[in-house]
Scaffold this active site. Structure first.
Site, PDB file in Angstrom:
ATOM      1  NE  ARG A  20      -1.107   2.587   2.906  1.00  0.00           N
ATOM      2  CZ  ARG A  20      -0.593   3.695   3.376  1.00  0.00           C
ATOM      3  NH1 ARG A  20      -0.488   4.789   2.616  1.00  0.00           N
ATOM      4  NH2 ARG A  20      -0.119   3.740   4.616  1.00  0.00           N
ATOM      5  CG  ASP A  21       3.437   4.078   3.073  1.00  0.00           C
ATOM      6  OD1 ASP A  21       3.425   5.001   2.263  1.00  0.00           O
ATOM      7  OD2 ASP A  21       3.719   4.225   4.274  1.00  0.00           O
ATOM      8  CG  HIS A 213       4.730   3.974   9.348  1.00  0.00           C
ATOM      9  ND1 HIS A 213       4.056   3.083   8.544  1.00  0.00           N
ATOM     10  CD2 HIS A 213       5.160   4.963   8.525  1.00  0.00           C
ATOM     11  CE1 HIS A 213       4.075   3.510   7.290  1.00  0.00           C
ATOM     12  NE2 HIS A 213       4.756   4.657   7.256  1.00  0.00           N
ATOM     13  CG  HIS A 215       9.013   7.011   5.844  1.00  0.00           C
ATOM     14  ND1 HIS A 215       8.685   6.927   4.509  1.00  0.00           N
ATOM     15  CD2 HIS A 215       7.856   6.808   6.518  1.00  0.00           C
ATOM     16  CE1 HIS A 215       7.388   6.697   4.382  1.00  0.00           C
ATOM     17  NE2 HIS A 215       6.863   6.629   5.599  1.00  0.00           N
ATOM     18  CB  CYS A 246       5.371  11.476   2.755  1.00  0.00           C
ATOM     19  SG  CYS A 246       4.080  12.673   3.182  1.00  0.00           S
ATOM     20  CG  ASN A 255       7.301   2.842   4.708  1.00  0.00           C
ATOM     21  OD1 ASN A 255       6.861   3.086   3.591  1.00  0.00           O
ATOM     22  ND2 ASN A 255       6.660   3.170   5.806  1.00  0.00           N
TER      23      ASN A 255
END
Length: 326
Positions: A20-21, A213, A215, A246, A255
């Site tokens: 997803r991300d 979470h 990065h 992002c 990430n």
């Protein structure tokens, strides 16, 4: 006794968000069948949780326009939680209809980032998330809330710990969230800061499911994971190949890389339940699917003890060296 340098078998749960991300920021559309195969391989590898997709407007994120099909057609493995990001009530209805195990709701700890990213104030976002949470309760679907910019906002700078914990409290007490994710959305976190925030969260909610979470924007991803573990965290989002980013954080990278984190934790004696060979097989598919190289150093260099063959003329080299010694 477990320490950050000797896990002594302590279990760390690795949660995959690359599907997803990671994929949501890619220009190439990964075919639906390939997405399903990727999720199935990640399931086989033993991920604790997989964020399969986002139930958002296809116009907003065309790369994930096949969310329903992917969620419906993956092979569900016992013990794996299949989650999806949902931004609003309509997205929640779609996700629930597709038999999603958990809804991941998102807002930011920073007012500026929330407005830039979600086009709402934080208060407006909370009201919207309350409606989504009510739908989830009716459907008996679990809810996790991800709070962005907990470790810093690219427009405001540091976000006070009291602000982060205040929103966490509202998620837990008012929304009944089963879990909270503290997100380093822009890669601004550093180990001392991470240790302090995790310890403060754990002191207030010792039994609540907490995910970190991170990065790797400034190269501190693994250090931040270890700082969080030392402070009591045991759940981490990670992205296959280290892909992601992002759009509202200039320079932000993907990430922390799933295979790099699993590899490092295994060397330090932590148990993740993840089959690294299968994970590397999944990561190895990414460059062809997205049309470019990925950040993962493990894919490039191999595991620490992936040894190389001796030179073809090694015997001759040795004989010459011994002859000189004589």
């Amino acid at each position: 006794m477990a320490t950050p340098w000797n896990g002594a078998g302590r279990r760390i749960h690795i949660q995959e968000v690359g599907t997803r991300d990671g994929l949501q920021v890619e220009q190439a559309f990964v075919p639906t069948r390939e997405k399903i195969a990727l999720v199935d391989l990640l399931s086989d590898a033993g991920m604790a949780k997989i964020e399969v997709a986002a139930f958002v407007s296809p116009q907003a994120i065309p790369a994930l326009r096949d969310a329903e099909v992917v969620m419906r057609e993956i092979q569900r493995r016992p013990g794996v939680t299949y989650t999806a990001l949902v931004p609003n009530a309509r997205g929640a209805e779609r996700a629930i209809d597709a038999k999603t195990d958990e809804l991941n709701l998102v807002m930011s700890a920073s007012e500026s980032h929330n407005l830039s990213n979600l086009r709402m104030t934080r208060s407006q976002s909370f009201i919207a998330l309350s409606d989504v949470s009510a739908l989830a309760r009716q459907a008996r679907t679990a809810v996790n809330v991800s709070l962005s910019c907990c470790f810093g906002c690219p427009m405001e700078g540091d976000v006070p710990v009291s602000t982060v914990l205040g929103w966490c409290g509202r998620f837990i007490d008012e929304l009944g969230a089963g879990g909270v994710t503290l997100c380093d959305t822009t890669g601004m976190a550093y180990p001392g800061q991470v240790a302090g925030l995790v310890a403060a969260f754990r002191e207030r909610w010792p039994d609540k499911e907490l995910t970190l979470h991170f990065h790797n924007t400034r190269g501190m991803g693994l250090a931040n994971v270890l700082a969080a573990i030392d402070a009591g965290a045991d759940r981490f989002d990670a992205s296959l190949g280290g892909i992601g980013g992002c759009p509202y954080a200039p320079g932000a990278t993907g990430n922390v890389c799933t295979e790099e984190i699993v590899h490092a934790l295994a060397l330090m004696g932590f148990g993740t339940g993840v089959d690294l060979a299968l994970l590397l097989q999944a990561a190895g598919r990414l460059p062809a699917l997205i049309g470019h190289d990925v950040p993962s150093q493990i894919l490039k260099a191999g595991r620490r003890l992936d040894l190389h063959p001796l030179p073809g003329d090694f015997d001759a080299i040795r004989d010459r060296a011994l002859a000189r010694a004589a």
